[in-house]
Motif scaffolding. Structure first.
Motif, short mmCIF file in Angstrom:
data_model
loop_
_atom_site.label_atom_id
_atom_site.label_comp_id
_atom_site.label_asym_id
_atom_site.label_seq_id
_atom_site.Cartn_x
_atom_site.Cartn_y
_atom_site.Cartn_z
N UNK A 131 0.81 -1.22 0.00
CA UNK A 131 0.00 0.00 0.00
C UNK A 131 0.85 1.27 0.00
N UNK A 132 2.12 1.16 0.37
CA UNK A 132 3.00 2.34 0.38
C UNK A 132 3.71 2.54 -0.96
N UNK A 133 3.60 1.57 -1.85
CA UNK A 133 4.27 1.67 -3.15
C UNK A 133 3.52 2.60 -4.09
N UNK A 134 4.22 3.07 -5.10
CA UNK A 134 3.60 3.88 -6.14
C UNK A 134 2.71 2.97 -7.00
N UNK A 135 1.92 3.60 -7.89
CA UNK A 135 1.08 2.82 -8.79
C UNK A 135 1.93 1.86 -9.62
N UNK A 136 3.06 2.34 -10.09
CA UNK A 136 3.97 1.47 -10.89
C UNK A 136 4.53 0.33 -10.04
N UNK A 137 4.88 0.60 -8.80
CA UNK A 137 5.39 -0.44 -7.91
C UNK A 137 4.34 -1.52 -7.66
N UNK A 138 3.10 -1.08 -7.41
CA UNK A 138 2.01 -2.05 -7.22
C UNK A 138 1.75 -2.83 -8.50
N UNK A 139 1.86 -2.14 -9.64
CA UNK A 139 1.65 -2.83 -10.92
C UNK A 139 2.70 -3.92 -11.13
N UNK A 140 3.96 -3.64 -10.77
CA UNK A 140 5.01 -4.64 -10.89
C UNK A 140 4.72 -5.84 -9.98
N UNK A 141 4.34 -5.57 -8.75
CA UNK A 141 4.02 -6.65 -7.80
C UNK A 141 2.87 -7.50 -8.33
N UNK A 142 1.81 -6.84 -8.79
CA UNK A 142 0.65 -7.56 -9.31
C UNK A 142 0.98 -8.34 -10.57
N UNK A 143 1.76 -7.75 -11.46
CA UNK A 143 2.14 -8.43 -12.70
C UNK A 143 2.98 -9.67 -12.40
N UNK A 144 4.01 -9.51 -11.59
CA UNK A 144 4.88 -10.65 -11.26
C UNK A 144 4.13 -11.71 -10.46
#
Length: 182
Positions: free
Chosen positions: A86-99
């Protein structure tokens, strides 16, 4: 071709399909509660018992859980430990979700689908029935396993498309609000 909100047609279709399945299956909760209420009244008020009705509650519960899993994934409703997420940027969350989708969801879904195929096929081969004289469609109940995997796979494809669009700056990020009560 893209829709007005810049989502590709495939993504919009996959999300729409998941929405229709999820919202449709949600109605089973009301039916399931009603049948369970009738079962309780029949048992305690009239000393009557129905194996078919009791099993129908189990079947409906299985349908809600298994066919609603993709809808839950679509709405980010699965349990996650998101101390950092929840503290990550939108791009960071997108990377986590993608991987996570590529290296966790897809392999698990494919493993379950492949390993349960024989189990479901065997049940269909004998048109498995309830051993208690209830609903004569155990083979249909077991088929929900493969249907659940197919729905999760389709929603996983939508998740991958969405995260790639976010990473490419072509879609807004999705900031989760897990504190919100729905």
């Amino acid at each position: 071709m893209q829709t007005a909100n810049r989502e590709p047609v495939l993504l919009a279709w996959l999300d729409g399909f998941t929405e229709v399945v999820g919202r449709s299956i949600a109605w089973l909760v009301i039916i399931m509660m009603t049948v369970q209420f009738v079962i309780v009244v029949m048992r305690y008020a009239f000393s009557l018992h129905s194996v078919v009705m009791q099993e129908s509650v189990m079947y409906m519960h299985a349908m809600v859980f298994m066919l609603g899993a993709a809808w839950t994934l679509r709405h980010d409703g699965h349990v996650r430990v998101d101390i950092f997420y929840r503290r990550l940027s939108d791009r960071g969350r997108a990377w986590i979700d993608l991987l996570g989708t590529l290296f966790l969801l897809f392999p698990v879904v494919l493993f379950i689908a492949i390993s349960s195929f024989g189990y479901v096929r065997s049940s269909w081969a004998i048109l498995e029935r309830s051993p208690d004289g209830g609903i004569p469609g155990v083979f249909l109940l077991k088929s929900l396993i493969l249907l659940m995997m197919a729905l999760l796979l389709l929603q996983g494809v939508a998740q991958v498309l969405r995260q790639v669009l976010i990473l490419r700056g072509k879609a807004p990020g999705n900031t989760p609000n897990h504190d919100e009560v729905v």
